[in-house]
Design a protein around this motif. Structure first.
Motif, PDB file in Angstrom:
ATOM      1  N   SER A 184     -38.972 -12.785   0.687  1.00 45.16           N
ATOM      2  CA  SER A 184     -37.331 -12.114   0.640  1.00 45.16           C
ATOM      3  C   SER A 184     -37.614 -10.395   1.276  1.00 45.16           C
TER       4      SER A 184
ATOM      5  N   LYS B  85     -38.786  -5.630 -11.059  1.00 40.90           N
ATOM      6  CA  LYS B  85     -38.070  -5.770  -9.952  1.00 40.90           C
ATOM      7  C   LYS B  85     -38.659  -4.787  -8.749  1.00 40.90           C
TER       8      LYS B  85
ATOM      9  N   LYS C 299     -29.302   0.774   2.785  1.00 43.09           N
ATOM     10  CA  LYS C 299     -29.612  -0.757   2.250  1.00 43.09           C
ATOM     11  C   LYS C 299     -30.519  -0.804   1.275  1.00 43.09           C
ATOM     12  N   GLN C 300     -30.183  -2.063   0.449  1.00 41.11           N
ATOM     13  CA  GLN C 300     -30.673  -1.621  -0.361  1.00 41.11           C
ATOM     14  C   GLN C 300     -31.263  -3.451  -0.451  1.00 41.11           C
ATOM     15  N   ALA C 301     -31.660  -3.587  -1.330  1.00 46.94           N
ATOM     16  CA  ALA C 301     -32.771  -4.583  -1.985  1.00 46.94           C
ATOM     17  C   ALA C 301     -34.067  -4.715  -3.075  1.00 46.94           C
ATOM     18  N   LEU C 302     -33.592  -5.473  -3.967  1.00 45.84           N
ATOM     19  CA  LEU C 302     -34.079  -6.012  -5.761  1.00 45.84           C
ATOM     20  C   LEU C 302     -35.201  -6.908  -5.292  1.00 45.84           C
ATOM     21  N   LEU C 303     -35.977  -7.169  -4.947  1.00 49.78           N
ATOM     22  CA  LEU C 303     -36.914  -8.767  -5.352  1.00 49.78           C
ATOM     23  C   LEU C 303     -37.502  -8.360  -6.239  1.00 49.78           C
TER      24      LEU C 303
END
Lengths: 272, 449
Positions: free
Chosen positions: B77, B101, B114-118
């Motif tokens: 991811s 997260k 851009k954003q991502a939550l891993l």
């Protein structure tokens, strides 16, 4: 309408000197078997549908063609991927094309002549079938929640290209408040990602938003617009509270003539 | 925990993650007062890579009240988020949602975010009890040198052997004395100490390690345009690869090396790598090699015929005592000759009869010296095997062997087996009436009976 005697037999004749843009447009709507061609005085429309959830139409006005002759309104159905294959018979070589149609029941004749080799030409006859009227989708232009965004094609293409391909759904949010334009990926284990573009961004040519709209779409259907997106110079996105997504892709030929491909995608209903 | 980086530093971070992704499947992020550390461990736990970014790399750096932060996230991811960093102007990393997260926010050109939550898998971290400053041998040089070493070997190469002497360093893809088939291409690269910026080999060593992880970190050194140093003791001890840039970025890759127990030593420093013998391919090779006039080919043929009997034994078991082989200059010839007498003896002792029959009968076919006979076993000395002339100085002394061995005994007709296991030779299901002596617990309820 038809002035030359040799065209007496044919109800619809059109000629293009360079098939590049036309070919790209046809390839971009090849996601279903059959496509409907509707030729009228206003121009040529080629429509492809899949299920009742996605529809793509190519609009070509008569001015795009080098020659355009039509008698009454003709509409018929052909296999769209066969048409795409016929257009690619000479590979990447630029060709001139002539399309002829005698009338109901007769095949669509395609004559291709590559420019680099005068000695060769090909004639294809594609069988036609009776047309099934394509679905009429329409976004209510007077709706209070109608949102319209015009964007630069290549930038939009980059954004879509970077979305996680493993995601099953994309959620599109358009809002007068921040985030103005946001695409979020849903359905990926362990990772949720999103892309936001502010309305003041250079890549947005026009931002006309009245009310916030949020809708989810099947990512696989959005990806069907990829081919059109890659060659488009400008993209228009319209949606309203119903969630029906209308995307216009403007494709320009080298001679600056324009043709449009319009996609309608229905949203996924939120069952919650 | 929250920290922010500016575009070019974010790109370095992304490159670090890309290098670490080639090593392990999970990324361990540890943040403390001095900076951020990213670590990973490979599947076989034979390599640990860590890349440390000091606090100076970050624009802002906030620690949680507890003082440190550990999280483990899936590498896959992460890769997706940091794939395209060209347009990134600003990067923010934080741990949110009550430490469940890991959030990455990338601010890009054209006002795109851009954003991502891993998801954070858990709060494990890696500890390696390997001392990192105590190696006796240390070689430091520009990444280009090591790149050259890596590029000298094919991409699918698995292991690299470094032979470090005080006056030379050679990089090879094999170990001296290793028994390999003829298709194996041996490469060697020799370097002089003067090519390196620092060369200290206090103790001669021959170490073998996995090249995949080495290349992953080499990639990062290239991205940083930095010097790399390799530190090691000897075979079996950990191999350390260190990269340092401006005191801001410190990387260390700890690799395990092939232990000397896994290879046997002889007096003249011959090491051996036991490989699964590729029986069919070697056999095929022999079939196709016709007795030709070239010396080299004949030598190979000679080697094969005895090697095959050796190798099939090794398929079944590891043997520790091998006859010493003459050590040759490694850059010379591909084929090696064996001391034949010993190998023949060994074969008789331990080899499985059937495999041996098969292998040697094929050898017999290839040699064309004797008509092939599937039940006959032929041993032949190297001098006699091919009909063409062999240069005498190449052949070692061979024992006198019988040219043919009588037919092996056939399977006796063992009639007893059939009567003892007679039930095995009948139909699987034989419905039988129960004997009158047994008790009927429930009557037959079938209405048709």
């Amino acid at each position: 309408m038809l002035t030359q005697s040799q065209y007496d037999d044919y109800k619809f004749v059109c000629r293009l000197d360079h098939i590049k843009t036309f070919h790209a447009a046809i390839k971009s709507i090849c996601f279903s078997d059959f496509g409907t061609l509707q030729a009228s005085e206003e121009g040529l429309l080629i429509t492809v549908e899949q299920g009742k959830s996605i529809q793509a139409t190519i609009f070509i006005s008569p001015s795009f063609f080098a020659e355009y002759h039509i008698q009454d309104s003709q509409s018929f159905s052909i296999k769209i991927n066969v048409l795409a294959e016929c257009l690619s018979l000479f590979g990447l070589a630029d060709c001139g094309i002539k399309m002829l149609y005698k009338g109901e029941g007769s095949p669509l004749l395609i004559l291709l002549e590559p420019h680099d080799d005068e000695q060769v030409s090909t004639e294809c006859a594609i069988k036609t079938t009776n047309v099934e009227e394509p679905m009429e989708y329409e976004l209510d232009s007077n709706s209070s929640s109608l949102n319209t965004i015009f964007m630069r094609g290549p930038d939009m293409s980059n954004i879509f290209h970077e979305l996680d391909k493993a995601a099953e759904e994309y959620e599109l949010t358009i809002s007068p408040l921040k985030p103005h334009f946001k695409i979020a990926t849903l359905g990926v284990m362990q990772a949720e990602s999103s892309v936001e573009v502010a309305k003041s961004s250079d890549m947005i040519i026009l931002f006309n938003c009245h009310a916030t709209t949020v809708a989810q779409y099947k990512s696989q259907q959005i990806r069907l617009t990829n081919k059109a997106l890659q060659v488009a110079t400008k993209v228009a996105i319209k949606t309203d509270a119903s969630g029906l997504l209308e995307m216009h892709f403007m494709m320009q030929s080298d001679a600056q003539e324009e043709m449009y491909v319009r996609f309608f995608i229905t949203p996924l209903l939120d069952i919650s | 925990m929250k920290c922010t980086l500016e575009g070019s530093n974010a790109r370095v971070l992304a490159k670090a993650i890309q290098s670490l992704s080639k090593v392990g499947k999970e990324l361990f992020i540890e943040a403390d007062g001095q900076g951020l550390q990213m670590r990973t461990i490979n599947a076989t736990q034979s390599a640990v890579g860590s890349i440390r970014f000091s606090r100076a790399m970050f624009d802002t750096f906030q620690m949680p009240p507890s003082g440190d932060c550990y999280c483990k996230i899936a590498m896959k991811s992460c890769l997706g988020v940091f794939r395209n960093m060209k347009q990134v102007e600003h990067c923010e990393l934080s741990v949110v949602n009550n430490s469940t997260k890991f959030q990455v926010k990338l601010r890009c050109k054209l006002e795109t975010t851009k954003q991502a939550l891993l998801s954070i898998v858990d709060e494990q971290n890696i500890t390696s009890a390997v001392p990192t400053d105590q190696s006796v041998n240390c070689i430091r040089g520009d990444f280009k040198l090591f790149m050259e070493i890596s590029n000298s070997f094919i991409a699918s190469e698995e292991e690299l052997t470094l032979e470090a002497k005080p006056d030379s360093l050679s990089a090879k893809n094999y170990i001296e004395g290793a028994r390999v088939n003829d298709k194996f291409m041996r490469s060697q690269l020799k370097l002089k100490p003067s090519e390196f910026s620092h060369y200290q080999v206090a103790q001669e060593a021959v170490i073998t390690f996995c090249i995949k992880e080495f290349r992953a970190f080499l990639l990062f050194a290239e991205a940083l345009n930095a010097e790399m140093s390799i530190e090691f003791d000897d075979a079996g001890s950990p191999f350390l690869l260190k990269i340092k840039k401006h005191a801001e970025i410190e990387c260390i890759l700890i690799l395990s090396t092939l232990s000397p127990d896994d290879v046997s030593f002889s007096e003249d420093y011959c090491q051996r790598e036991i490989r699964e013998a590729d029986l069919p391919s070697v056999a095929q090779k022999r079939k196709s090699s016709t007795p030709g006039p070239t010396v080299q080919q004949k030598r190979r043929l000679a080697e094969n015929t005895t090697v095959i009997s050796d190798e099939d034994a090794s398929v079944f078991q590891f043997r520790e005592h091998r006859p010493p082989r003459p050590s040759e200059a490694p850059s010379v010839q591909p084929a090696r000759l064996l001391a034949d007498g010993d190998t023949v003896d060994v074969v008789e002792e331990e080899a499985d009869e059937e495999a041996l029959l098969l292998a040697v009968s094929e050898a017999a076919q290839a040699s064309q010296a004797y008509p092939p006979n599937s039940t006959e076993v032929y041993f032949f000395e190297t001098e006699e095997a091919p009909p063409t002339v062999l240069p005498p100085e190449k052949i070692n002394d061979a024992e006198e062997e019988d040219e043919s061995i009588p037919q092996s005994p056939e399977r006796e007709q063992r009639h007893k087996l059939r009567t003892i296991f007679s039930r095995c030779f009948q139909n699987t299901y034989v419905p039988r009436e129960p004997s009158p002596n047994s008790q009927v617990y429930a009557p037959n309820s079938d209405t048709e009976d």
